[in-house]
Design a protein around this motif. Sequence first.
Motif: not given
Lengths: 405, 405
Positions: A137-161
Amino acid sequence: MPFDFSPFFNRTLPGPSGKYGGFPTFNFVGGHNDPDGVPVDDLIAAATKTLQRDGRDLATYGMRSGPQGYLPFRKAIAGLLKDRAAMDITEDQVLVTSGSLQALDLVNEVLLERGDTVVIEAACYGGTMTRLARLGVNWVGVDLDAHGMRMDHLREVMDGLKAKGIKPKYIYTIPTVQNPTGSILPEERRREMLEIAKAHDVPIFEDDCYADLIWEGGRPPAIQALDTEGRVIYCGSFSKSIAPALRLGYIVADWPVMSRLLAVKSDGGTGALEQMVMSEYAAKFHEHVDALNLRLRGKRDAIVEALAKEFGTTAEFTAPAGGIFVWVTLPEQIDTTHLAKIAGAEGVAINPGAEWVADPETGRHSLRLCFANPPIETIREGIAKLAEICHREYGVPVRGANTQR
Amino acid sequence: MPFDFSPFFNRTLPGPSGKYGGFPTFNFVGGHNDPDGVPVDDLIAAATKTLQRDGRDLATYGMRSGPQGYLPFRKAIAGLLKDRAAMDITEDQVLVTSGSLQALDLVNEVLLERGDTVVIEAACYGGTMTRLARLGVNWVGVDLDAHGMRMDHLREVMDGLKAKGIKPKYIYTIPTVQNPTGSILPEERRREMLEIAKAHDVPIFEDDCYADLIWEGGRPPAIQALDTEGRVIYCGSFSKSIAPALRLGYIVADWPVMSRLLAVKSDGGTGALEQMVMSEYAAKFHEHVDALNLRLRGKRDAIVEALAKEFGTTAEFTAPAGGIFVWVTLPEQIDTTHLAKIAGAEGVAINPGAEWVADPETGRHSLRLCFANPPIETIREGIAKLAEICHREYGVPVRGANTQR
C-alpha cells in the motif's frame, strides 16, 4: 545434514530476525514503560477477584461474551472512553484486540488492497509504515507543526490525490500525543479534518494509543466523538497506560465495519485472563493514570534537561506534553541512521528518524528517544554518552555539560 | 445518513459475521472445555506468585525475554514436551503464540504463497482449510482409517503430485487425537511418514493441539521426536488442556525457521500475564491433565452411550480414546449441512461434516460432536433431541431409547 527449509519459504518474506541480545544498557527505543508504574498489587487483587467470579468461564472460547471480547471489559472500555475522550459509545461498538497492533492489522485487512493509497502524518509510527509496505500500500504524508497535522497541507494532499484520480482508503492519524512528535491536535483541527474527510468522502482511522498519557493541558475529544456520521474507525490500547506486555487494545466501530472485522479476526479471541484482570482493574484506571503521568513527567523533565545540558542548541526539540518519547532534530552533518548503528554498538539504542517519517529523506537528521523505561540516572548517563558519541563522530555538540569537549 | 464503508472494503473479504446470539442450549460445536475442569484456585495462586515475582517486568514488551516469549514459560513448555511427547528440545526452539491458531497463521505466512499445494488428512480441522482457502492454497487429502493417516495412500498422493510436477509445501497432520476422527497415529506410521517426507523432500507440519487428552493407550512420541533432520515444524496448545480462553500455543522449530517466524510475528508479543500464570502452573500440569482426562472420559462415555441408545445402528462412529469430539456418520439420506441448519434452529449445534473434510462431498453424511462442554445430562438430552429431529426429518433412526418412534 539438517533439512533445508529455504526452498520452501514464501518468496515475499521479510529477512530473518536476529537473535535476541537482551536489553541495551541505555534503552531509548520501544514503547516500554516504567517498571515502578506497574500496579502489581492491584493487578494481583484484580486477578484474584475476577478469577474467583468468572474463572470457570475460561473453559469457553469468548467467555460466553462472543467474539468481540469479554463483556465486562468492553463495558469498562466504553465507560473509560466516555470519561476520557468524550466518546458516546456502547460495548457493542467495541472489539477487544491483542494490542493495538492487531487493531492496525485488522483494520488494514478489512480496508486495504495491494496498490491502494492512504494518507498519513509526515512523521508517523514506524510500525504503521512497515505494515503498509508489507501490504503493498502506498502512503502520502501530511506535514506536521507543533500542534499536529496541518489542515492546510491535508487539503493540499487530498486535492493533489484527487487531481491524480486517487481516492485514499483512509486518513490515518495519531492525533493525541502524536508518534513521534508528541503533539496534541486541537479540537478545531479535529473538526476541520472531519470536514475535509467529508468533502473527499473518505474514512478516518484514528489511532489514540498514547492518548491517556497527558500531563499538560487537557485531552481534546476524540475525533470519533466529534464525528456525526460514523466515518471514524478508532483504536486504542492499554499498553501505554498499564503495561505493554499485557496485549490489550481495542477498536471502536459501528456494525457494518465491526461485522467485517469479526470475519477476519480468526484468532479464537484475545487472551481472556488479561481482559478479566483489566475489567476488574478499570475502576482504578483514572487514579493510576494520574500517578503514572506524574512519573512520566518527571522522566520527560529529566531527558529534556539532559538534552539541553549535553547538546545545548545542537539538539532541537519540543518538550512533549504527554507520552513517552521526544523527537529530536540534530544538525545536518549527523545522519541518525548511521548514528543509531554506532551508538547501538556502544549500548545506546535510539530510533533513527528515517524509520519514523513518511519520506525517509526528511528524517535523516532526527531521532526518537523513548524515556519511560530507564531510571532517571540512566537517562542522564545515556544522553551524556550519546552527546559524547556525536561529538566524537561529527564534531557536535562542541560543548556539553558546560564544558568544552 | 451514516457513512457508507462498503466501497472501501477489500474486495477479497469473507462475508460479514452475524451478531453473537449466545450459547446454544445443546452446544456440540467448538473446542470448549468443561468449566468444572478449570483449576481456578491454582490459577489464582499461580497468578499471585508470578505477579509478585515478575509483575514489574510487564512494563517491557517481551518481559525481558525477547520476542520468542517469556523465558520461564518456554522452559516449562520444553520440559512438558520432553515428559509427554519424548521431544528433546530447548527453550530456544520454542516460540510462544497466541493460541495454536496463530501458530497456523505464522507457519503458513512463512511457507505458503497463493497457488501452492499442501497435503492434509482427508478429514481435517475446518479452521485449517478455511485458512488455506483464504490464502489461495490448494490441498489434497490423504485417506484415514481407524489409526489415522494411511501411509499407502500418502505414498500414492505424493507420487501423484510428483507425476504432475507439484511439490507440496508441507504434509499437515494432526497425528494424535486426529481432528475430527479422534484417531491416534501409531509410532510405526509416524516413522513411515518421515520416510515418505524424506523421499519426496518435503517438510511435515505436525499439529498436536489435542495430544494431551488421551485416556486409553499411551501417547506415542511426537513425529518431531522421531525426526533426525529438523524436517518437522511442530505446534501445540494449552487451549484444550487448560482453558481455551487462555490464548496460549507454541511452535517448535529450529533457528532457520524460527528466525522467519519471528520476522512475521509483528504483534508485540503474546499476552504476558497468561504466559506468566501458565509457567507457574506448569508444575501441576501432569496431575491436572490426568484429572481432566478422567472427566472427559466420563463425558465421552455419556455421548457414546447416548448415541447408541438414541441412534442405534443408524449412527456409525468409533468411541475416541482421547480428545473432546466424536465423528459420526449417518445414513445416506441425511445431509448433515441441512441437518445442522434445522437442528441449530432448535438449539442443537453440530458441525456438519462437509466443513471438516478435504473433499466436502465425502463429509455430507457425517458430523462432529464436541462433548467436553455440556454437562452429562445436557449431552443426553441433546443427543435425544438430535435423534428426534433426524427421525422427524429423514425417518431415521426408526427406534430410539428402545421404543418405536
